[in-house]
Scaffold this motif. Structure first.
Motif, PDB file in Angstrom:
ATOM      1  N   LYS A 176     -39.163 -22.757  17.903  1.00 28.79           N
ATOM      2  CA  LYS A 176     -40.016 -22.045  16.976  1.00 28.79           C
ATOM      3  C   LYS A 176     -40.562 -23.019  15.930  1.00 28.79           C
ATOM      4  O   LYS A 176     -39.971 -24.073  15.763  1.00 28.79           O
ATOM      5  CB  LYS A 176     -39.262 -20.892  16.321  1.00 28.79           C
ATOM      6  N   HIS A 206     -32.952 -19.107  18.179  1.00 28.09           N
ATOM      7  CA  HIS A 206     -31.551 -19.490  18.392  1.00 28.09           C
ATOM      8  C   HIS A 206     -30.579 -18.397  17.954  1.00 28.09           C
ATOM      9  O   HIS A 206     -29.425 -18.392  18.365  1.00 28.09           O
ATOM     10  CB  HIS A 206     -31.233 -20.846  17.745  1.00 28.09           C
ATOM     11  N   TYR A 207     -31.039 -17.420  17.158  1.00 26.69           N
ATOM     12  CA  TYR A 207     -30.134 -16.321  16.793  1.00 26.69           C
ATOM     13  C   TYR A 207     -29.659 -15.557  18.023  1.00 26.69           C
ATOM     14  O   TYR A 207     -28.541 -15.066  18.061  1.00 26.69           O
ATOM     15  CB  TYR A 207     -30.814 -15.372  15.780  1.00 26.69           C
ATOM     16  N   LYS A 210     -26.449 -16.789  19.538  1.00 27.04           N
ATOM     17  CA  LYS A 210     -25.163 -16.649  18.823  1.00 27.04           C
ATOM     18  C   LYS A 210     -24.334 -15.571  19.525  1.00 27.04           C
ATOM     19  O   LYS A 210     -24.833 -14.482  19.792  1.00 27.04           O
ATOM     20  CB  LYS A 210     -25.403 -16.259  17.355  1.00 27.04           C
ATOM     21  N   GLU A 244     -29.015 -17.703   2.881  1.00 23.88           N
ATOM     22  CA  GLU A 244     -28.605 -19.115   2.947  1.00 23.88           C
ATOM     23  C   GLU A 244     -28.452 -19.653   1.539  1.00 23.88           C
ATOM     24  O   GLU A 244     -29.236 -19.287   0.655  1.00 23.88           O
ATOM     25  CB  GLU A 244     -29.672 -19.943   3.660  1.00 23.88           C
ATOM     26  N   ARG A 252     -36.798 -31.114   4.426  1.00 23.42           N
ATOM     27  CA  ARG A 252     -37.485 -30.012   5.119  1.00 23.42           C
ATOM     28  C   ARG A 252     -38.669 -29.463   4.335  1.00 23.42           C
ATOM     29  O   ARG A 252     -39.436 -28.646   4.843  1.00 23.42           O
ATOM     30  CB  ARG A 252     -36.510 -28.848   5.352  1.00 23.42           C
ATOM     31  N   ASP A 264     -40.622 -18.146   8.617  1.00 20.85           N
ATOM     32  CA  ASP A 264     -39.541 -19.011   9.098  1.00 20.85           C
ATOM     33  C   ASP A 264     -38.354 -18.209   9.635  1.00 20.85           C
ATOM     34  O   ASP A 264     -37.732 -18.602  10.616  1.00 20.85           O
ATOM     35  CB  ASP A 264     -39.093 -19.920   7.939  1.00 20.85           C
ATOM     36  N   VAL A 265     -38.015 -17.111   8.995  1.00 23.86           N
ATOM     37  CA  VAL A 265     -36.799 -16.388   9.398  1.00 23.86           C
ATOM     38  C   VAL A 265     -37.036 -14.895   9.669  1.00 23.86           C
ATOM     39  O   VAL A 265     -36.511 -14.347  10.634  1.00 23.86           O
ATOM     40  CB  VAL A 265     -35.678 -16.583   8.339  1.00 23.86           C
ATOM     41  N   HIS A 269     -35.851 -14.314  13.491  1.00 24.44           N
ATOM     42  CA  HIS A 269     -34.422 -13.977  13.523  1.00 24.44           C
ATOM     43  C   HIS A 269     -34.159 -12.542  13.051  1.00 24.44           C
ATOM     44  O   HIS A 269     -33.435 -11.785  13.703  1.00 24.44           O
ATOM     45  CB  HIS A 269     -33.612 -14.934  12.648  1.00 24.44           C
ATOM     46  N   LYS A 369     -33.548 -18.439   0.765  1.00 33.04           N
ATOM     47  CA  LYS A 369     -32.853 -19.705   0.514  1.00 33.04           C
ATOM     48  C   LYS A 369     -32.260 -19.644  -0.889  1.00 33.04           C
ATOM     49  O   LYS A 369     -32.743 -18.892  -1.744  1.00 33.04           O
ATOM     50  CB  LYS A 369     -33.842 -20.870   0.551  1.00 33.04           C
ATOM     51  N   ARG A 374     -23.963 -18.475   2.348  1.00 34.87           N
ATOM     52  CA  ARG A 374     -24.586 -18.350   3.679  1.00 34.87           C
ATOM     53  C   ARG A 374     -23.920 -17.190   4.402  1.00 34.87           C
ATOM     54  O   ARG A 374     -22.725 -17.232   4.704  1.00 34.87           O
ATOM     55  CB  ARG A 374     -24.369 -19.641   4.475  1.00 34.87           C
ATOM     56  N   GLN A 415     -22.263 -14.189  10.874  1.00 35.69           N
ATOM     57  CA  GLN A 415     -21.709 -15.476  10.451  1.00 35.69           C
ATOM     58  C   GLN A 415     -21.574 -15.496   8.944  1.00 35.69           C
ATOM     59  O   GLN A 415     -22.326 -14.769   8.279  1.00 35.69           O
ATOM     60  CB  GLN A 415     -22.615 -16.635  10.903  1.00 35.69           C
TER      61      GLN A 415
HETATM   62  C1  BG6 Z   1     -34.069 -21.781  11.368  1.00 38.26           C
HETATM   63  C2  BG6 Z   1     -34.919 -21.871  10.136  1.00 38.26           C
HETATM   64  O1  BG6 Z   1     -34.774 -21.138  12.405  1.00 38.26           O
HETATM   65  O2  BG6 Z   1     -32.891 -21.043  11.076  1.00 38.26           O
HETATM   66  C3  BG6 Z   1     -34.151 -22.507   9.012  1.00 38.26           C
HETATM   67  O3  BG6 Z   1     -36.083 -22.636  10.426  1.00 38.26           O
HETATM   68  C4  BG6 Z   1     -32.846 -21.805   8.782  1.00 38.26           C
HETATM   69  O4  BG6 Z   1     -34.910 -22.532   7.808  1.00 38.26           O
HETATM   70  C5  BG6 Z   1     -32.071 -21.654  10.083  1.00 38.26           C
HETATM   71  O5  BG6 Z   1     -32.084 -22.573   7.873  1.00 38.26           O
HETATM   72  C6  BG6 Z   1     -30.849 -20.774   9.906  1.00 38.26           C
HETATM   73  O6  BG6 Z   1     -30.089 -20.836  11.070  1.00 38.26           O
HETATM   74  P1  BG6 Z   1     -28.516 -20.608  11.022  1.00 38.26           P
HETATM   75  O7  BG6 Z   1     -28.105 -20.651  12.457  1.00 38.26           O
HETATM   76  O8  BG6 Z   1     -27.944 -21.714  10.201  1.00 38.26           O
HETATM   77  O9  BG6 Z   1     -28.308 -19.271  10.381  1.00 38.26           O
END
Ligand code: BG6
Length: 528
Positions: A176, A206-207, A210, A244, A252, A264-265, A269, A369, A374, A415
């Motif tokens: 992404k 990537h979520y 998980k 986060e 970044r 971004d999220v 996600h 952020k 987190r 998480q």
């Molecule tokens: C990414 C974002 O896709 O996911 C980042 O671009 C973010 O900004 C990250 O920090 C969060 O992923 P995770 O797995 O750490 O929750």
């Protein structure tokens, strides 16, 4: 036959269960953008772990592709430094590393021009000689997204994209962001489809890799007691939080400032989590059925009226504050951030899923952020019982109140401290009917001895196996952009300035207002 005396006891822990040794998968894996952060932090450690666990063939070549001059040897050394100590396996012995690294190679090309692609094809062919998976290739695009279009075109021009009916195959993974808004995502899709078929395109979120996210489906559709309750008759509202404490570390800022929290999220996600928690059961557990059910949710998203965006979406931007007791910069003071940037580092919204199951149930979404910790969680708050029969006296200082039942809440902690918990009311011991809230908890680290795999491990393995279940189909990406793009346009056209929030706080005042006006409060999840 089991009798009362011999009844079967099912262990609540896995008693050290070890899965059977897997059959290793193999292909030539080329990582475009091999000098980047993602390759070092996620892709290479995940490939190493897959190999160490027996999922990746001993000989499958892994080729780093990038512009900087490097030799195979210097690339191996660089990857060793990135992987050693970062992997689940811990410190790597010299023997293990020698065995793994003998198939690591580096190929230098400028991905943005066609010149080097013919030589890349030749390199593939040389490395694949005498290997069982000749012409079976995975290309991972961990590059600047602006390179997705030319790279795929050049791969096709030199014949790296095989024809449909042969023995050879190519799967291309796209990191992404997949597009910047609806228009650019559609253009990108249209372009890629000139050269690749949908089953060759793996769009990563990537979520979805998980384990705890995959467990949402198993929990919902592998148990019969909760699913009948997950609808408008029983659920009061749902909160999804992706918080986060990190800011713009690792340089970044340059990338992030062009993106912001919504792109971004939330667009990916958070909406994927919403899709999984709200979707209907698929008739079969297949990639297509799952994509289709998630798509229906994304298409049913009913935001507030476009002319009213400020009433249901709140952007925020962090100012200087404290994170874990240490001073943290404001966004405008971060490296590579213009001092007048209006980029959202936080976004909260209230949406409805306008379908039979969920009509009228608000979903509150937030991500940001520099929040206190987190944490990612989905909290489903149920309605209160129809009559308040029990209560108890609760005092804060001198002020005491009669408090009734609290709503039951089912929380999926994605998480950290991965868990699922259900809160409910019990009777306090004593002569009166006093009510007391408690929780029933399932924690992964207590129930299982196996460690949770990294999301990228699972996703890379799925690409090798050709399974797209945990990737996003093009219509899902389209629906997600279709939902967020009007918000982006509104902010842009009206020069909306995000509301300030102090680093280390839970977001701007307007986000609290958003839930208060609906009669709720945000949860305050702790690090667990
Ligand atoms: C990414 C974002 O896709 O996911 C980042 O671009 C973010 O900004 C990250 O920090 C969060 O992923 P995770 O797995 O750490 O929750």
């Amino acid at each position: 036959m089991a009798t009362a005396e011999t009844s079967v006891v099912v262990p609540i822990t896995d008693n050290g269960f070890k899965p059977p040794r897997p059959t290793p998968s193999g292909a030539t894996i080329a990582i475009f953008g091999a000098s980047g952060d993602l390759t070092a932090r996620k892709l290479m450690p995940s490939l190493y772990d897959l190999w160490a666990d027996g999922y990746l063939d001993d000989t499958a070549p892994i080729i780093g592709v990038a512009r900087r001059p490097k030799t195979d040897e210097s690339f191996r050394q660089e990857i060793y430094e990135a992987v050693n100590g970062h992997v689940r396996a811990g410190q790597i012995s010299p023997e293990q590393w020698a065995k793994f690294s003998q198939r690591l190679y580096y190929h230098e090309i400028d991905i943005s021009t066609e010149d080097g692609y013919a030589a890349l094809k030749q390199r593939f062919e040389e490395l694949e000689q005498n290997l069982p998976y000749k012409g079976k290739r995975v290309i991972y695009m961990a590059t600047d997204p602006a390179l997705f279009r030319p790279a795929v075109e050049y791969l096709s021009n030199v014949g790296i994209v095989p024809s449909r009916n042969g023995e050879e195959w190519l799967r291309v993974v796209f990191e992404k962001p997949f597009g910047h808004d609806l228009k650019s995502a559609r253009e990108l899709s249209r372009h890629l489809k000139k050269f690749l078929r949908e089953e060759q395109i793996f769009r990563i979120d990537h979520y979805l890799g998980k384990d705890t996210v995959q467990n949402i489906m198993l929990f919902r559709f592998g148990n019969s007691i909760f699913e009948p309750l997950l609808n408008r008759n029983h659920v009061d509202h749902v909160q999804i939080t992706v918080a986060e404490s990190l800011g713009m570390e690792r340089g970044r800022g340059g990338f992030y400032d062009k993106s912001g929290a919504l792109r971004d999220v939330l667009q990916n996600h958070v909406l994927q989590l919403l899709g999984l928690i709200a979707m209907e059961p698929p008739s079969q557990f297949t990639a297509e059925d799952l994509h289709t059910e998630k798509l229906k949710v994304l298409r049913s998203l009913a935001p507030g009226h476009p002319s009213d965006i400020a009433k249901w979406v709140v952007p925020g931007q962090y100012t200087a504050g404290l994170i874990d007791g240490k001073p943290a910069n404001g966004y405008h003071q971060e490296d590579r951030i213009p001092p007048d940037s209006r980029t959202d580092t936080y976004v909260a919204m209230k949406v409805f899923v306008d379908n039979w199951r969920w009509a009228g149930v608000p979903f509150f979404l937030r991500t940001g952020k520099r929040l206190p910790t987190r944490v990612t969680e989905i909290a489903i708050q149920f309605k209160l019982p129809p009559l308040n029969l029990f209560s108890t006296v609760e005092c804060e200082g001198d002020i005491c109140d009669l408090v009734g039942a609290r709503p039951n809440t089912l929380v999926f902690r994605i998480q950290p401290s991965e868990s699922i918990s259900l809160s409910f009311s019990t009777k306090r011991p004593g002569m009166q009917y006093q009510i007391h809230p408690v929780t029933m908890d399932f924690r992964y680290d207590e129930a299982f001895t196996q460690k949770l795999p990294e999301a990228y491990e699972r996703l890379l393995l799925d690409v090798l196996r050709g399974d797209s279940t945990l990737f996003m189909r093009s219509d899902e990406v389209d629906a997600a952009w279709k939902f967020v793009t009007p918000v982006l346009n509104y902010w842009n056209n009206n020069h909306v300035t995000p509301q300030p929030y102090t680093s280390g706080s839970w977001g701007p005042a307007g986000a609290d207002q958003l839930v208060w006006t609906a009669g709720h409060n945000w949860r305050t999840p702790n690090a667990g």
